[in-house]
Design a protein around this motif. Structure first.
Motif, mmCIF file in Angstrom:
data_model
loop_
_atom_site.group_PDB
_atom_site.id
_atom_site.type_symbol
_atom_site.label_atom_id
_atom_site.label_comp_id
_atom_site.label_asym_id
_atom_site.label_seq_id
_atom_site.Cartn_x
_atom_site.Cartn_y
_atom_site.Cartn_z
ATOM 1 N N ASP A 110 -16.589 35.041 -17.697
ATOM 2 C CA ASP A 110 -16.534 33.679 -17.176
ATOM 3 C C ASP A 110 -17.976 33.208 -17.110
ATOM 4 O O ASP A 110 -18.824 33.899 -16.567
ATOM 5 N N GLN A 111 -18.257 32.062 -17.670
ATOM 6 C CA GLN A 111 -19.626 31.591 -17.720
ATOM 7 C C GLN A 111 -19.797 30.359 -16.850
ATOM 8 O O GLN A 111 -18.915 29.520 -16.782
ATOM 9 N N ARG A 168 -5.774 31.291 -15.257
ATOM 10 C CA ARG A 168 -6.456 29.993 -15.294
ATOM 11 C C ARG A 168 -6.745 29.504 -13.883
ATOM 12 O O ARG A 168 -7.829 29.040 -13.568
ATOM 13 N N ASP A 169 -5.768 29.628 -13.002
ATOM 14 C CA ASP A 169 -5.922 29.189 -11.614
ATOM 15 C C ASP A 169 -7.036 29.969 -10.920
ATOM 16 O O ASP A 169 -7.931 29.380 -10.301
ATOM 17 N N ALA A 170 -6.995 31.289 -11.018
ATOM 18 C CA ALA A 170 -7.986 32.124 -10.339
ATOM 19 C C ALA A 170 -9.391 31.898 -10.887
ATOM 20 O O ALA A 170 -10.357 31.774 -10.126
ATOM 21 N N VAL A 171 -9.521 31.843 -12.198
ATOM 22 C CA VAL A 171 -10.831 31.665 -12.814
ATOM 23 C C VAL A 171 -11.382 30.271 -12.521
ATOM 24 O O VAL A 171 -12.565 30.124 -12.210
ATOM 25 N N VAL A 191 -19.694 27.742 -2.901
ATOM 26 C CA VAL A 191 -18.697 28.088 -1.891
ATOM 27 C C VAL A 191 -18.607 29.611 -1.870
ATOM 28 O O VAL A 191 -18.366 30.226 -2.900
ATOM 29 N N PRO A 192 -18.815 30.227 -0.707
ATOM 30 C CA PRO A 192 -18.788 31.693 -0.657
ATOM 31 C C PRO A 192 -17.372 32.237 -0.866
ATOM 32 O O PRO A 192 -16.463 31.937 -0.103
ATOM 33 N N LEU A 193 -17.204 33.007 -1.935
ATOM 34 C CA LEU A 193 -15.928 33.639 -2.262
ATOM 35 C C LEU A 193 -16.158 35.105 -2.598
ATOM 36 O O LEU A 193 -17.246 35.476 -3.036
ATOM 37 N N SER A 194 -15.139 35.897 -2.436
ATOM 38 C CA SER A 194 -15.204 37.278 -2.899
ATOM 39 C C SER A 194 -15.268 37.267 -4.423
ATOM 40 O O SER A 194 -14.710 36.365 -5.057
ATOM 41 N N PRO A 195 -15.915 38.262 -5.010
ATOM 42 C CA PRO A 195 -15.980 38.292 -6.478
ATOM 43 C C PRO A 195 -14.598 38.545 -7.084
ATOM 44 O O PRO A 195 -13.720 39.122 -6.433
ATOM 45 N N PRO A 238 -11.917 40.423 -9.349
ATOM 46 C CA PRO A 238 -11.770 41.866 -9.581
ATOM 47 C C PRO A 238 -12.144 42.236 -11.019
ATOM 48 O O PRO A 238 -12.193 41.387 -11.903
ATOM 49 N N ASP A 239 -12.393 43.532 -11.228
ATOM 50 C CA ASP A 239 -12.591 44.023 -12.592
ATOM 51 C C ASP A 239 -11.322 43.741 -13.358
ATOM 52 O O ASP A 239 -10.231 43.788 -12.780
ATOM 53 N N PRO A 240 -11.365 43.377 -14.575
ATOM 54 C CA PRO A 240 -12.489 43.407 -15.523
ATOM 55 C C PRO A 240 -13.229 42.085 -15.641
ATOM 56 O O PRO A 240 -13.944 41.865 -16.597
ATOM 57 N N TYR A 241 -13.096 41.194 -14.675
ATOM 58 C CA TYR A 241 -13.751 39.889 -14.745
ATOM 59 C C TYR A 241 -15.181 40.004 -14.248
ATOM 60 O O TYR A 241 -15.477 40.747 -13.328
ATOM 61 N N ARG A 242 -16.057 39.201 -14.863
ATOM 62 C CA ARG A 242 -17.435 39.100 -14.369
ATOM 63 C C ARG A 242 -17.958 37.723 -14.733
ATOM 64 O O ARG A 242 -17.511 37.112 -15.699
ATOM 65 N N MET A 243 -18.876 37.230 -13.927
ATOM 66 C CA MET A 243 -19.482 35.931 -14.182
ATOM 67 C C MET A 243 -20.908 36.126 -14.642
ATOM 68 O O MET A 243 -21.601 37.017 -14.163
ATOM 69 N N SER A 244 -21.320 35.268 -15.552
ATOM 70 C CA SER A 244 -22.705 35.258 -15.967
ATOM 71 C C SER A 244 -23.165 33.808 -16.033
ATOM 72 O O SER A 244 -22.361 32.906 -16.209
#
Length: 104
Positions: A5-6, A76-79, A90-94, A96-102
Protein backbone atom coordinates in the motif's frame (compact mmCIF):
# COMPACT_ATOMS: atom_id res chain seq x y z
CA UNK A 1 3.58 -12.49 -1.03
CA UNK A 2 3.69 -9.01 0.46
CA UNK A 3 0.87 -6.65 -0.32
CA UNK A 4 1.97 -3.10 -0.86
CA UNK A 5 0.00 0.00 0.00
CA UNK A 6 1.59 3.26 -1.02
CA UNK A 7 1.11 6.72 0.35
CA UNK A 8 2.47 9.61 -1.67
CA UNK A 9 3.18 12.34 0.83
CA UNK A 10 3.46 16.03 0.27
CA UNK A 11 1.88 19.03 1.90
CA UNK A 12 -1.80 18.31 2.43
CA UNK A 13 -4.25 20.76 0.92
CA UNK A 14 -5.46 23.24 3.54
CA UNK A 15 -8.93 21.71 3.79
CA UNK A 16 -7.44 18.32 4.71
CA UNK A 17 -4.68 19.65 6.94
CA UNK A 18 -7.30 21.21 9.22
CA UNK A 19 -9.32 18.01 9.64
CA UNK A 20 -9.41 16.34 13.03
CA UNK A 21 -10.69 12.84 12.42
CA UNK A 22 -11.03 10.37 15.28
CA UNK A 23 -9.93 6.75 14.85
CA UNK A 24 -13.46 5.66 15.81
CA UNK A 25 -15.08 7.72 13.07
CA UNK A 26 -12.51 6.62 10.49
CA UNK A 27 -13.14 2.95 11.30
CA UNK A 28 -16.90 3.02 11.93
CA UNK A 29 -18.36 5.35 9.29
CA UNK A 30 -19.63 3.65 6.13
CA UNK A 31 -16.84 4.03 3.58
CA UNK A 32 -18.92 5.80 0.88
CA UNK A 33 -20.11 8.35 3.46
CA UNK A 34 -16.58 8.82 4.82
CA UNK A 35 -15.18 9.44 1.34
CA UNK A 36 -17.95 11.95 0.59
CA UNK A 37 -17.47 13.70 3.93
CA UNK A 38 -13.72 14.02 3.34
CA UNK A 39 -14.13 14.83 -0.37
CA UNK A 40 -11.80 11.96 -1.24
CA UNK A 41 -12.01 10.34 -4.66
CA UNK A 42 -11.67 6.58 -5.00
CA UNK A 43 -10.51 5.54 -8.47
CA UNK A 44 -9.77 2.18 -10.05
CA UNK A 45 -6.05 1.75 -10.66
CA UNK A 46 -4.66 0.45 -13.92
CA UNK A 47 -2.27 -1.69 -11.84
CA UNK A 48 -3.45 -5.29 -11.88
CA UNK A 49 -0.67 -6.89 -9.82
CA UNK A 50 -2.33 -8.73 -6.90
CA UNK A 51 0.38 -7.49 -4.54
CA UNK A 52 -0.77 -3.89 -5.15
CA UNK A 53 -3.69 -3.08 -2.89
CA UNK A 54 -3.87 0.67 -3.13
CA UNK A 55 -2.25 4.07 -3.07
CA UNK A 56 -3.12 7.48 -1.68
CA UNK A 57 -2.10 10.36 -3.91
CA UNK A 58 -2.11 13.90 -2.62
CA UNK A 59 -2.54 16.56 -5.27
CA UNK A 60 -2.54 20.31 -4.88
CA UNK A 61 -6.19 20.35 -3.87
CA UNK A 62 -7.39 16.83 -3.02
CA UNK A 63 -6.68 13.29 -1.90
CA UNK A 64 -7.22 10.43 -4.34
CA UNK A 65 -7.29 6.76 -3.40
CA UNK A 66 -6.31 4.47 -6.24
CA UNK A 67 -7.35 0.87 -5.67
CA UNK A 68 -6.87 -2.31 -7.72
CA UNK A 69 -9.84 -3.41 -9.81
CA UNK A 70 -11.36 -6.72 -8.72
CA UNK A 71 -10.12 -6.30 -5.17
CA UNK A 72 -12.27 -8.02 -2.51
CA UNK A 73 -14.61 -5.54 -0.80
CA UNK A 74 -13.25 -6.30 2.68
CA UNK A 75 -9.67 -5.63 1.52
CA UNK A 76 -10.62 -2.42 -0.29
CA UNK A 77 -12.42 -1.17 2.82
CA UNK A 78 -9.56 -1.96 5.20
CA UNK A 79 -6.83 -0.60 2.94
CA UNK A 80 -8.76 2.59 2.09
CA UNK A 81 -9.24 3.34 5.80
CA UNK A 82 -5.58 2.58 6.58
CA UNK A 83 -4.41 4.85 3.75
CA UNK A 84 -6.71 7.65 4.89
CA UNK A 85 -5.47 7.25 8.45
CA UNK A 86 -1.88 7.54 7.29
CA UNK A 87 -2.52 10.58 5.09
CA UNK A 88 -4.61 12.40 7.71
CA UNK A 89 -2.38 11.44 10.67
CA UNK A 90 -5.08 9.44 12.43
CA UNK A 91 -3.47 6.99 14.87
CA UNK A 92 -4.39 3.43 13.85
CA UNK A 93 -2.94 0.02 14.49
CA UNK A 94 -0.85 -1.23 11.57
CA UNK A 95 -2.40 -3.53 9.01
CA UNK A 96 -1.64 -7.21 9.63
CA UNK A 97 0.92 -9.18 7.65
CA UNK A 98 1.28 -9.49 4.69
CA UNK A 99 0.30 -5.83 4.26
CA UNK A 100 2.80 -3.01 4.60
CA UNK A 101 2.79 0.68 3.80
CA UNK A 102 5.54 2.60 2.14
CA UNK A 103 5.87 6.27 1.30
CA UNK A 104 7.13 7.50 -2.03
Amino acid sequence: MTRIDQVQTSKLPTDYAQLALSPEHLLDAPLPELLAELDVTLDESSITDPSFTGAAVITRDRVILSMRAGQPDWERDAVARALLGRVLDVPLSPLPDPYRMSEV
